[in-house]
Scaffold this motif. Structure first.
Motif, short mmCIF file in Angstrom:
data_model
loop_
_atom_site.label_atom_id
_atom_site.label_comp_id
_atom_site.label_asym_id
_atom_site.label_seq_id
_atom_site.Cartn_x
_atom_site.Cartn_y
_atom_site.Cartn_z
N SER A 57 0.86 -1.19 0.00
CA SER A 57 0.00 0.00 0.00
C SER A 57 0.89 1.23 0.00
O SER A 57 1.96 1.24 0.61
CB SER A 57 -0.92 0.01 1.22
OG SER A 57 -0.17 0.11 2.42
N VAL A 58 0.44 2.25 -0.72
CA VAL A 58 1.25 3.46 -0.87
C VAL A 58 0.41 4.69 -0.55
O VAL A 58 -0.72 4.83 -1.04
CB VAL A 58 1.80 3.59 -2.31
CG1 VAL A 58 2.67 4.84 -2.44
CG2 VAL A 58 2.60 2.35 -2.70
N SER A 59 0.93 5.57 0.28
CA SER A 59 0.29 6.86 0.55
C SER A 59 1.26 7.96 0.18
O SER A 59 2.46 7.86 0.42
CB SER A 59 -0.12 6.97 2.02
OG SER A 59 0.99 6.83 2.88
N ILE A 60 0.73 9.01 -0.46
CA ILE A 60 1.54 10.13 -0.94
C ILE A 60 1.25 11.36 -0.11
O ILE A 60 0.09 11.73 0.09
CB ILE A 60 1.26 10.43 -2.43
CG1 ILE A 60 1.41 9.16 -3.29
CG2 ILE A 60 2.17 11.54 -2.93
CD1 ILE A 60 2.80 8.61 -3.35
N THR A 61 2.29 12.00 0.40
CA THR A 61 2.14 13.24 1.15
C THR A 61 3.06 14.30 0.55
O THR A 61 3.95 14.00 -0.24
CB THR A 61 2.49 13.04 2.63
OG1 THR A 61 3.83 12.54 2.74
CG2 THR A 61 1.53 12.07 3.29
N GLY A 62 2.83 15.55 0.97
CA GLY A 62 3.67 16.64 0.45
C GLY A 62 2.97 17.40 -0.66
O GLY A 62 1.85 17.09 -1.06
N ALA A 69 6.52 9.27 -0.69
CA ALA A 69 5.69 8.07 -0.73
C ALA A 69 6.03 7.19 0.46
O ALA A 69 7.21 6.93 0.73
CB ALA A 69 5.92 7.31 -2.03
N ALA A 70 5.01 6.76 1.18
CA ALA A 70 5.19 5.80 2.27
C ALA A 70 4.67 4.45 1.77
O ALA A 70 3.48 4.29 1.54
CB ALA A 70 4.43 6.24 3.52
#
Length: 216
Positions: A57-62, A69-70
């Protein structure tokens, strides 16, 4: 002869860095504007993680262009952080051949090319040939130079001292009067005019369709 016994984790399969990179690209693709490209920071750290037995699973922040990407795996449980740089691009007009300062641009002097937005952010650029025809180069331009309002000037459509028709618009009415330009005018500029009959001075906007005065 003795044999060293390695921990069980040392024999576990390692995560594939390319799989991690692919998961990040798939996750961020729907958020990209047309023509944007991305570059990823090091994903080599994935090879120090045990292979994920489920889906990553990938979460994008910023905020674009600098994001993070986490990448998370639930079994076994680990998270890898990877930097993501987004490079938005647009098709803009660039010089197609050397252009001399003062030269009036014509078809063949420029062409469309996709360029990173970071190269011209904050400046007015051109996206079609029609808006450049008749403009004048303010400086010498090398092939490939992105054309901006700093490098080319709109064409002169009225000369100082020239008598021209001015459209005066108010409350849906369009009245045409003749006036004398007190300044040379390019498209987009507001110049001073004088009504020779009354001696009254007023300002008019130079447009492709002629000089216009909008009265509220």
């Amino acid at each position: 002869m003795g044999f060293a016994v390695l921990p069980a984790a040392a024999w576990a399969a390692q995560e594939n860095p390319q799989a991690v990179a692919a998961a990040i690209r798939q996750a961020i693709a729907p958020t990209l504007s047309s023509g944007s490209t991305i570059s990823l920071g090091p994903v080599i750290g994935a090879q120090y993680m045990q292979a994920c037995t489920g889906n990553l699973s990938v979460s994008i922040t910023g905020i674009e262009p600098y994001e993070q990407a986490a990448v998370r795996c639930s079994a076994p449980n680990w998270t890898l952080y990877v930097t993501v740089t987004v490079a938005a691009t647009e098709e803009v007009e660039v010089a197609a051949r050397p252009i001399a300062a003062g030269q009036a641009l014509s078809a063949g002097d420029f062409s469309l090319r996709r360029e990173p937005v970071s190269l011209f952010a904050g400046r007015q650029v051109y996206h079609d040939a029609a808006s450049l025809l008749g403009t004048t180069a303010l400086m010498g331009l090398n092939p490939g130079t992105i054309l901006t309002s700093d490098s080319v000037a709109e064409p002169v459509v009225v000369q100082a001292g020239q008598t021209v028709s001015v459209h005066v618009r108010s409350a849906g009415l369009d009245i045409t009067v003749n006036a004398v330009a007190q300044q040379t005018g390019r498209i987009g500029q507001t110049i001073l005019m004088i009504n020779p009959s009354s001696g009254q001075h007023f300002s008019a906007l130079v447009t492709k369709a002629g000089l216009v005065v909008e009265l509220n």
